[in-house]
Motif scaffolding. Structure first.
Motif, short mmCIF file in Angstrom:
data_model
loop_
_atom_site.label_atom_id
_atom_site.label_comp_id
_atom_site.label_asym_id
_atom_site.label_seq_id
_atom_site.Cartn_x
_atom_site.Cartn_y
_atom_site.Cartn_z
N SER A 83 64.04 45.56 9.20
CA SER A 83 64.76 45.74 8.13
C SER A 83 65.90 46.65 8.14
O SER A 83 67.20 46.43 7.70
CB SER A 83 64.07 46.21 6.60
N ALA A 112 66.96 40.10 5.79
CA ALA A 112 65.82 40.95 6.07
C ALA A 112 64.57 40.29 5.45
O ALA A 112 63.66 40.23 6.02
CB ALA A 112 66.12 42.23 5.47
N MET A 158 69.58 44.85 7.64
CA MET A 158 70.32 45.12 6.15
C MET A 158 71.64 45.36 6.46
O MET A 158 72.40 45.10 5.73
CB MET A 158 69.44 45.98 5.54
N TYR A 164 70.05 42.33 2.34
CA TYR A 164 68.56 42.16 2.13
C TYR A 164 67.97 40.57 2.15
O TYR A 164 66.72 40.54 2.35
CB TYR A 164 68.13 42.71 0.84
N THR A 166 58.75 44.89 2.78
CA THR A 166 60.08 44.45 3.11
C THR A 166 60.67 44.96 1.76
O THR A 166 61.91 45.18 1.63
CB THR A 166 60.08 42.64 3.12
N TYR A 167 60.01 44.85 0.56
CA TYR A 167 60.52 45.28 -0.52
C TYR A 167 60.82 46.67 -0.90
O TYR A 167 62.06 47.01 -1.18
CB TYR A 167 59.62 44.81 -1.79
N ALA A 221 64.04 47.72 1.33
CA ALA A 221 65.13 47.10 0.75
C ALA A 221 65.56 48.03 -0.67
O ALA A 221 66.82 47.62 -1.26
CB ALA A 221 65.27 45.71 0.56
#
Length: 410
Positions: A150, A162, A154, A159, A23-24, A27
């Motif tokens: 995401s 998300a 987004m 973010y 997920t990081y 984004a």
């Protein structure tokens, strides 16, 4: 053949837990601007996750040898669910993101090697590659699902939303795994007095070559996984796509890469049951190394060949993961398997933790004046840092092949 509900349950858990792993990365192009981070700073957050994951996995793998893989897996999933939601709700800048994402890695570390240990206890060698392949493939499915969500969320909610949606995956996973393992015994293999770590692991040449190959594999894989969404973002942004849509489209394409990796994990694990671990390892390591040296230079090419090379890259880079894991379960005594996985995790994920940071540092160097201001135009040198590790994976697979040939001839 009856449907294997136990395997389906543990794979579903891995997929749901895997939603928070990328997920990081999905984004990252947006976070670099909102959190005002250079590429090196952005890479350090991914590295923090990897370091926490590696250090924790050593401890938890060691613990699994003594109390069984099952309880470690169960409680790691619960703690992982808590920190995943904490990251989603509280990460709002570089420092909070670094601390909380590292804690996510620390807590979820107990759901990987313990899962492989549970599979090795349940399935014979002629089915173990298939089962391990499905387990690793499930993680890729979770990655793809996270990236798709995401990409949709987004542009609509940023973010923060998300993070919240993808961070709910480990919570559902914790519930599913407690149900799945309810009737599974906590198996412990006692160690004989003559068995020592120095002999069973450090003095085991096939095992150490597999660990070396995994270390190089993980450097290449984690570096690629952390930066491929940002690379695709740059490729799209350089063509005039606005930033939020470029981040969303990049997440969609990366999701396709992970779906390709999903098929690689399953098919290559099953194929290694038939053709042998060595042939599959050598082929995949060679192909992924070539892709590492090529992909970065294609950022200004038409998108079709960029995506085509990326798909081959995703397939080959992850395809050897279940093969390396299965081969290690066959090379090490069961009573020391957790210790072997722990050593592999320390070295392998330690290397994987450095890869995004080294990649980001080289990316900053190759794009002076661009810190925190994507798109970057020069990616070739950064991706080449992954190719060097790929060469190491080829060497380890070649040496392992030689030892296997000699032992089979005896």
């Amino acid at each position: 053949m009856r449907f294997d509900w136990w395997l389906a349950g543990i794979c579903a858990t891995k997929a749901l837990g895997g939603m928070v792993f990328v997920t990081y990365a999905a984004a990252l192009p947006v976070l670099q601007q909102e959190w005002r981070m250079s590429a090196a700073a952005a890479g350090s957050i991914a590295s923090g996750w990897q370091i926490g994951y590696a250090v924790s996995m050593v401890t938890l793998s060691w613990l699994a040898d003594r109390v069984g893989a099952k309880p470690v897996y169960l409680w790691s999933s619960v703690v992982g669910a808590v920190f995943s939601l904490a990251f989603a709700l509280l990460a709002r800048g570089y420092l909070s993101g670094l601390i909380l994402y590292t804690l996510v890695g620390v807590s979820l570390a107990g759901t990987y090697t313990t899962g492989l240990m549970l599979l090795s206890e349940r399935y014979p060698r002629n089915r173990r590659g298939m089962a391990s392949g499905l387990f690793v493939a499930s993680t890729s499915f979770g990655f793809a699902l996270s990236l798709i969500l995401s990409g949709i969320i987004m542009p609509l909610g940023g973010y923060r939303l998300a993070f919240l949606v993808t961070g709910s995956g480990p919570l559902i996973a914790a519930i599913v795994i407690w149900i799945t393992l309810a009737n599974t015994p906590a198996s412990i293999t006692p160690r004989r007095k003559e068995q020592k770590f120095t002999k069973e692991v450090l003095g085991n040449k096939p095992a150490m070559l597999l660990i070396s190959g995994y270390t190089c594999h993980n450097w290449e894989l984690q570096g690629m996984r952390s930066w491929i969404p940002a690379f695709l973002f740059s490729a799209l942004a350089l063509r005039g796509v606005d930033p939020l849509n470029a981040a969303g489209f990049g997440a969609y394409i990366t999701a396709g890469f992970h779906l390709t990796a999903l098929s690689a994990s399953f098919t290559m694990g099953a194929l290694s049951d038939r053709l042998g671990r060595v042939r599959v390892l050598l082929t995949l390591a060679a192909v992924s190394t070539i892709c590492s040296f090529v992909l970065g230079w294609t950022v200004v090419w038409p998108m079709l060949p960029v995506i085509a090379i990326g798909l081959i890259y995703a397939f080959s880079t992850l395809g050897d993961s279940p093969v390396l894991s299965t081969a290690l379960t066959e090379a090490v005594a069961p009573s020391y398997l957790g210790a072997a996985f722990g050593l592999r995790s320390l070295i392998g994920f330690g290397a994987g933790a450095l890869a995004p940071l080294v990649f980001g540092t080289v990316l900053d160097w190759a794009n002076p004046g661009k810190a925190g201001d994507a798109p970057y135009a020069s990616w070739g040198w950064a991706f080449s840092t992954l190719g060097v590790a790929g060469l190491g994976a080829v060497w380890a697979a070649y040496r392992f092949a030689g030892i296997k040939k000699d032992s089979d001839a005896v």
